[in-house]
Design an enzyme around this catalytic site. Structure first.
Site, PDB file in Angstrom:
ATOM      1  N   HIS A  36      27.095 -22.096 -46.053  1.00 54.08           N
ATOM      2  CA  HIS A  36      26.750 -21.150 -44.997  1.00 54.08           C
ATOM      3  C   HIS A  36      26.480 -21.921 -43.709  1.00 54.08           C
ATOM      4  CE1 HIS A  36      25.104 -17.213 -43.710  1.00 54.08           C
ATOM      5  NE2 HIS A  36      24.150 -17.892 -43.088  1.00 54.08           N
ATOM      6  N   HIS A  70      28.162 -17.705 -40.028  1.00 53.20           N
ATOM      7  CA  HIS A  70      27.292 -16.613 -39.582  1.00 53.20           C
ATOM      8  C   HIS A  70      27.044 -16.780 -38.087  1.00 53.20           C
ATOM      9  CE1 HIS A  70      22.914 -14.831 -39.966  1.00 53.20           C
ATOM     10  NE2 HIS A  70      23.709 -14.053 -39.256  1.00 53.20           N
ATOM     11  N   MET A 141      20.061  -9.384 -43.365  1.00 52.39           N
ATOM     12  CA  MET A 141      19.072 -10.394 -42.966  1.00 52.39           C
ATOM     13  C   MET A 141      17.712 -10.028 -43.545  1.00 52.39           C
ATOM     14  SD  MET A 141      20.667 -12.743 -41.383  1.00 52.39           S
ATOM     15  CE  MET A 141      19.180 -13.722 -41.109  1.00 52.39           C
TER      16      MET A 141
HETATM   17  C1  DX5 Z   1      18.307 -17.663 -40.157  1.00 58.99           C
HETATM   18  C2  DX5 Z   1      19.608 -18.135 -40.776  1.00 58.99           C
HETATM   19  C3  DX5 Z   1      19.503 -18.436 -42.229  1.00 58.99           C
HETATM   20  C4  DX5 Z   1      18.557 -19.546 -42.545  1.00 58.99           C
HETATM   21  C5  DX5 Z   1      18.089 -19.421 -43.948  1.00 58.99           C
HETATM   22  O1  DX5 Z   1      18.513 -17.400 -38.818  1.00 58.99           O
HETATM   23  O2  DX5 Z   1      20.602 -17.157 -40.620  1.00 58.99           O
HETATM   24  O3  DX5 Z   1      20.769 -18.692 -42.796  1.00 58.99           O
HETATM   25  O4  DX5 Z   1      19.137 -20.806 -42.383  1.00 58.99           O
HETATM   26  O5  DX5 Z   1      17.149 -20.400 -44.139  1.00 58.99           O
HETATM   27  P1  DX5 Z   1      16.018 -20.288 -45.242  1.00 58.99           P
HETATM   28  O6  DX5 Z   1      16.712 -20.184 -46.561  1.00 58.99           O
HETATM   29  O7  DX5 Z   1      15.270 -21.555 -45.059  1.00 58.99           O
HETATM   30  O8  DX5 Z   1      15.219 -19.057 -44.942  1.00 58.99           O
HETATM   31 ZN    ZN Z   2      22.579 -17.305 -41.802  1.00 53.91          ZN
END
Ligand code: DX5
Ligand code: ZN
Length: 220
Positions: A36, A70, A141
């Site tokens: 990702h 993303h 999200m």
């Molecule tokens: C947040 C991102 C996520 C994030 C997830 O803005 O889109 O992909 O990196 O990180 P963790 O797993 O640490 O919450």
């Molecule tokens: Zn993300």
């Protein structure tokens, strides 16, 4: 029930950004298929991560991982081509900013890439229902985007269930991905609610026993 096999997509945002290729290697060594890539513009979200050149250079290091990109950008429509050229196989855009969302999803697919739509924790799921037949993935999200390491917002779980129901009722096939605060406690909640694709940054890179964490996220 979704026919999709469950996938863990580690977010490289949680890796050392001065050595991203090493982060990529950790994902490969653990025999995962997806990675990702969180792209932040300091405008749609209050943080800046990395851009298409980094994605392109990561692609040079690895030709087999599925690049799950993303885009947290105020104008994703202006950048999709760059991220697809850089080697993304899935590009996910947000519903919240002002731009031609439908046209952008269409264009992503025309460029030979899978298209995803994402919604923030405070965006009602109803807003994306009209787009479900035009996407390969919905990204729910479970934190407000911008930073890794935040706590999972449990009130988003009903959105996942609703999406799984819509998918079934309408005979659609999109994946349901969850992103933010996914760890060994919250991953099972996501899977139970109907998710088939889990993003984890902090929990993956910090996990002492990665194989066990991977099995948990893949419902094994
Ligand atoms: C947040 C991102 C996520 C994030 C997830 O803005 O889109 O992909 O990196 O990180 P963790 O797993 O640490 O919450
Ligand atoms: Zn993300």
């Amino acid at each position: 029930m979704s026919a999709h096999k469950k996938i863990l997509s580690p977010s490289i945002l949680a890796a050392d950004h001065a050595a991203l290729a090493e982060g990529l290697q950790v994902v490969v060594e653990n025999r995962l298929e997806w990675i990702h890539l969180d792209i932040m513009d300091g405008n749609f979200v209050p943080n800046i991560s990395f851009g298409p050149q980094v994605v392109k250079d990561l692609r040079k290091r690895n030709n087999t991982l599925f690049f799950d990109t993303h885009l947290m950008l105020a104008r994703p429509d202006k950048y999709i081509e760059k991220f697809i050229d850089a080697g993304s196989q899935l590009v996910t855009i947000h519903i919240e900013p002002e731009y031609d969302v439908e046209g952008t999803l269409k264009r992503i697919r025309e460029l030979g890439c899978q298209a995803g739509i994402s919604l923030n924790p405070d965006t009602p799921v109803e807003r994306i229902l009209p787009l479900l037949d035009r996407v390969d993935l919905v990204l729910v999200m479970s934190v407000f985007p911008g930073f890794g390491g935040q706590s999972f917002i449990e009130s988003v779980l009903p959105k996942i269930t609703r999406l799984a129901q819509e998918r079934e009722a309408r005979g659609l096939n999109f994946r349901i991905e969850v992103d933010g605060g996914v760890d060994s406690r919250t991953a099972p909640l996501c899977l139970e609610a109907g998710a088939d694709t889990l993003v984890a940054g902090t929990a993956f890179f910090k996990a002492a026993d990665k194989p066990a964490f991977i099995r948990l996220c893949q419902g094994e």
